[in-house]
Design a protein around this motif. Structure first.
Motif: not given
Length: 92
Positions: A10-26
Motif C-alpha cells: 500500500w505504500l507505493r508512489p502509485e497510491v499517493y493520489p488515492l491517499f490525497a483524494a481520500v484525505g481531501v474528502a475526509v
C-alpha cells in the motif's frame, strides 16, 4: 512478516493520489461537520439550548445559509472556464 508485505503493497508512489483524494474528502466532511455543529441554528448541543424548543430566529438562519462563499459566487457565471466555452460556442 504479513505486516511488512501489506506495508510494501500500500505504500507505493502509485497510491499517493488515492491517499490525497481520500484525505481531501475526509477533510471536507470534517469541515462541514464542524460548521454544522458550531453555526447551524437548528443544531443544539447543550441541554439548555435543547430545552428552548423551536425558535423563530430568522436572522441567524439567514446568516447561516448566506455564508461568505455563497456571497462570493452569487453573481459569477456558473461555468468552470467561461472564456474557453465562449470561444467555442459563440460564433464571431
Amino acid at each position: 512478516m504479513a505486516s511488512s508485505s501489506t506495508f510494501s503493497r500500500w505504500l507505493r508512489p502509485e497510491v499517493y493520489p488515492l491517499f490525497a483524494a481520500v484525505g481531501v474528502a475526509v477533510g471536507i466532511c470534517g469541515m462541514q461537520l464542524i460548521r454544522n455543529i458550531t453555526t447551524n441554528p437548528e443544531v443544539r448541543v447543550t441541554k439548555e439550548n435543547r430545552a428552548a424548543g423551536i425558535l423563530d430566529n430568522f436572522e441567524e438562519g439567514e446568516r447561516y445559509s448566506q455564508h461568505s462563499l455563497r456571497k462570493f459566487v452569487r453573481n459569477k457565471s456558473p461555468q468552470i472556464m467561461p472564456n474557453l466555452n465562449n470561444f467555442f460556442s459563440d460564433p464571431n
